[in-house]
Design a protein around this motif. Sequence first.
Motif, short mmCIF file in Angstrom:
data_model
loop_
_atom_site.label_atom_id
_atom_site.label_comp_id
_atom_site.label_asym_id
_atom_site.label_seq_id
_atom_site.Cartn_x
_atom_site.Cartn_y
_atom_site.Cartn_z
N ASP A 224 0.81 -1.23 0.00
CA ASP A 224 0.00 0.00 0.00
C ASP A 224 0.84 1.27 0.00
OD1 ASP A 224 -2.48 -1.36 -0.02
OD2 ASP A 224 -2.37 -1.65 2.15
N TYR A 225 2.02 1.20 -0.64
CA TYR A 225 2.86 2.40 -0.78
C TYR A 225 2.49 3.18 -2.04
CZ TYR A 225 5.99 -0.03 2.53
OH TYR A 225 6.53 -0.69 3.60
N LEU A 226 1.84 2.51 -2.98
CA LEU A 226 1.45 3.14 -4.24
C LEU A 226 -0.05 2.99 -4.45
CD1 LEU A 226 4.19 1.80 -6.71
CD2 LEU A 226 3.99 4.14 -5.85
N GLU A 227 -0.67 4.06 -4.92
CA GLU A 227 -2.07 3.98 -5.32
C GLU A 227 -2.15 3.12 -6.59
OE1 GLU A 227 -4.69 5.32 -3.71
OE2 GLU A 227 -3.28 5.99 -2.16
N ARG A 228 -3.31 2.52 -6.80
CA ARG A 228 -3.49 1.63 -7.96
C ARG A 228 -3.09 2.31 -9.27
NH1 ARG A 228 -5.89 -3.08 -8.68
NH2 ARG A 228 -6.86 -3.03 -6.61
N GLU A 229 -3.52 3.55 -9.47
CA GLU A 229 -3.24 4.23 -10.74
C GLU A 229 -1.74 4.52 -10.90
OE1 GLU A 229 -3.86 5.17 -14.44
OE2 GLU A 229 -5.40 4.31 -13.14
N ASP A 230 -1.06 4.93 -9.84
CA ASP A 230 0.39 5.15 -9.91
C ASP A 230 1.10 3.85 -10.25
OD1 ASP A 230 0.35 7.85 -9.39
OD2 ASP A 230 0.88 7.66 -7.27
N TYR A 231 0.67 2.77 -9.58
CA TYR A 231 1.27 1.46 -9.85
C TYR A 231 1.08 1.07 -11.31
CZ TYR A 231 1.42 -3.60 -10.25
OH TYR A 231 1.66 -4.86 -10.69
N ARG A 232 -0.14 1.17 -11.81
CA ARG A 232 -0.43 0.81 -13.21
C ARG A 232 0.40 1.63 -14.18
NH1 ARG A 232 -6.97 0.48 -13.17
NH2 ARG A 232 -7.14 -1.60 -12.26
N THR A 233 0.45 2.92 -13.93
CA THR A 233 1.19 3.82 -14.83
C THR A 233 2.68 3.48 -14.85
OG1 THR A 233 -0.40 5.60 -14.48
CG2 THR A 233 1.78 6.23 -15.29
N LEU A 234 3.27 3.32 -13.67
CA LEU A 234 4.71 3.03 -13.61
C LEU A 234 5.02 1.65 -14.20
CD1 LEU A 234 5.48 4.46 -10.07
CD2 LEU A 234 6.27 5.38 -12.27
N PHE A 235 4.19 0.67 -13.93
CA PHE A 235 4.42 -0.67 -14.47
C PHE A 235 4.30 -0.63 -16.00
CE2 PHE A 235 4.03 -5.15 -15.28
CZ PHE A 235 4.77 -5.75 -14.26
N ALA A 236 3.29 0.07 -16.50
CA ALA A 236 3.10 0.18 -17.96
C ALA A 236 4.26 0.92 -18.62
CB ALA A 236 1.78 0.89 -18.25
N GLN A 237 4.80 1.94 -17.97
CA GLN A 237 5.96 2.64 -18.53
C GLN A 237 7.15 1.69 -18.65
OE1 GLN A 237 6.33 5.87 -15.72
NE2 GLN A 237 5.11 7.27 -17.00
N GLY A 238 7.35 0.86 -17.66
CA GLY A 238 8.42 -0.13 -17.74
C GLY A 238 8.21 -1.10 -18.88
N THR A 239 6.98 -1.52 -19.08
CA THR A 239 6.66 -2.44 -20.18
C THR A 239 6.92 -1.78 -21.53
OG1 THR A 239 5.03 -3.57 -18.80
CG2 THR A 239 4.83 -3.86 -21.19
N GLU A 240 6.59 -0.50 -21.64
CA GLU A 240 6.84 0.23 -22.89
C GLU A 240 8.35 0.32 -23.16
OE1 GLU A 240 6.30 4.67 -24.88
OE2 GLU A 240 5.59 4.32 -22.84
N ILE A 241 9.13 0.61 -22.14
CA ILE A 241 10.59 0.68 -22.29
C ILE A 241 11.13 -0.67 -22.72
CG2 ILE A 241 12.78 1.02 -21.06
CD1 ILE A 241 11.13 3.04 -19.24
N ARG A 242 10.64 -1.75 -22.09
CA ARG A 242 11.08 -3.10 -22.45
C ARG A 242 10.81 -3.39 -23.93
NH1 ARG A 242 8.08 -5.89 -19.47
NH2 ARG A 242 9.50 -6.34 -17.76
N LYS A 243 9.61 -3.07 -24.39
CA LYS A 243 9.26 -3.32 -25.79
C LYS A 243 10.21 -2.58 -26.73
CE LYS A 243 4.35 -4.22 -25.06
NZ LYS A 243 2.99 -3.70 -25.27
N MET A 244 10.52 -1.35 -26.41
CA MET A 244 11.43 -0.56 -27.25
C MET A 244 12.82 -1.17 -27.27
SD MET A 244 10.30 3.28 -26.12
CE MET A 244 11.31 4.13 -27.30
#
Length: 156
Positions: free
Chosen positions: A90-110
């Motif tokens: 519970d250190y991150l709100e759901r939306e912050d978590y989703r956004t940060l995780f998705a950014q990592g996934t985008e970087i990985r794809k690139m």
Amino acid sequence: MAGVNRFTELLFWQKSRTWSKEIFQRTRRDPFALDRRLVVQINDSSESVMANIAEGFGRGTQGEFVQFLGYSLGGLNETQSHLVAAFDRDYLEREDYRTLFAQGTEIRKMMVAFMRSMVKTGSGVKHIRKYKSWSDEVWEMYEKFAGKQRPELYRS
């Protein structure tokens, strides 16, 4: 990497930098900031993503660059795992978590797309085609059809 002179010009490095900075900003907030061990781990791993891109770029060979991009992907996966732990605690709100995780996934794809372009058959530095000059082609035809070698004066 035609047209890229510095690692800072690589879009996936730029996105990694922004991602690391955003993660750092989140770790400064309570209650996240109180979990010092996780704060250090997530900040170190997110920074290692961009640092390994930079180090690999600076190594000067295609093989080493791809190797360090692999290390960078490892740091990216580690960071995403730490994001999961931060969300679970519970250190991150759901939306912050989703956004940060998705950014990592985008970087990985690139990065993966870039790595594939570097190692696929017929690509990269190892496979630059060497074209014969028009003059060399003409002399090769002369040698083939005349059965004679070109005069010493015209050899390169």
